[in-house]
Design a protein around this motif. Structure first.
Motif: not given
Length: 299
Positions: A92-96, A102-108, A135-145, A280-282
């Motif tokens: 899984v590739r995540i960009a945040a 700092a909150m990503t461990p609560r997800l992963t 858009d470019n399929f370089e990550i699976d999910i993002g965490i953003t505003y 995976m994304v679901s």
């Protein structure tokens, strides 16, 4: 045709035949021939060619939208069949955005406990870069505003609201206050995220609304750099409440709510707008909804 569309996506992203070929694991002549065959099949020119890549034609830009959809559906189908046979496994590739890292461990962490064959990579990126990577399929999910600047067509799950605090050392101006205004914060020597970060644009806007501007003497795209400078007692910063709670502060660091206004902005998970999503994304979106529910319950 799928492999040729993969070539085309790589070229549109890299804007260089050699780098695109390297990403696809083929030679440059193989990639060039594949894109030429795609053009012959579709009956239109997709790429402006010279001695080097010069951009996409108008038809190429339209085909790029179809290519993203078709390749995304193809990958979803393959992943769904693999998950049906073996369960969730893979990377899984995540960009945040930096303030959400700092909150990503609560997800992963709970996700990995449920699916131990899944591994992760997490990178820090600006909000604009997060959407481009999706858009470019370089990550699976993002965490953003989610609520401050346009997102485009994405699936989203709200997670929490950022609220802002003055972070400063003990013994400095305002360090013993119960609250501080945006106008008062502007008088301090601040270390803030760089202007390409949406968090910085949010802070600048709230300062402007208070009729002041930030007295910024240091900028960085690293939260660790900002924390390190705060500890010297020579700089202060503005950071979200959830971030300060995650890291925790022992003496002599103070975290003081900023009011007038008491501003907040929504942060959440985003995924490409596609139905169906990969298994995976679901599963990640489901995990995000559970995390959001648990955060609400703690309020």
């Amino acid at each position: 045709m799928i492999d040729k569309l993969e070539f085309f996506l790589a070229l549109a992203k890299e804007q260089h035949f050699g780098r695109a070929a390297e990403e696809c694991g083929v030679t440059q002549p193989t990639l060039s021939a594949g894109i030429k065959q795609l053009e012959d099949q579709l009956g239109v020119m997709l790429v402006l060619r010279g001695s080097r890549f010069q951009g996409l034609t108008p038809e190429g830009s339209r085909v790029l939208e179809w290519a993203r959809r078709i390749v995304g559906d193809s990958r979803t189908m393959r992943e769904e069949m693999r998950a049906a046979r073996h369960g969730l496994a893979g990377h899984v590739r995540i960009a945040a955005i930096p303030t959400a890292l700092a909150m990503t461990p609560r997800l992963t962490t709970p996700f990995h406990e449920k699916h131990p064959a899944v591994t992760f990579s997490i990178i820090s990126r600006t909000s604009i870069e997060v959407l481009t990577l999706l858009d470019n399929f370089e990550i699976d999910i993002g965490i953003t505003y989610l609520d401050n600047e346009p997102l485009g067509r994405v699936a989203s799950v709200p997670l929490y609201s950022e609220r802002y605090q003055l972070i400063t050392a003990a013994g400095t101006p305002y360090s013993e206050r119960k609250s501080v205004t945006w106008a008062e914060v502007s008088t301090l020597p601040l270390c803030l995220l760089t202007p390409d970060m949406q968090n910085r644009r949010i802070i600048n806007r709230h300062l402007e609304e208070a009729g002041v501007a930030a007295h910024t003497t240091l900028e960085s795209n690293s939260m660790i750099v900002l924390f390190s400078h705060i500890r010297t007692g020579k700089w202060a910063s503005i950071m979200p409440l959830n971030l300060t709670e995650t890291f925790g502060f022992a003496e002599p660091i103070r975290a003081i709510p900023i009011v007038e206004p008491d501003a907040s902005h929504l942060v959440g998970m985003v995924a490409a707008h596609r139905e169906p999503h990969t298994p995976m994304v679901s599963a990640l979106l489901h995990e995000a909804r559970q995390l959001a529910a648990s955060l609400v319950a703690l309020r």
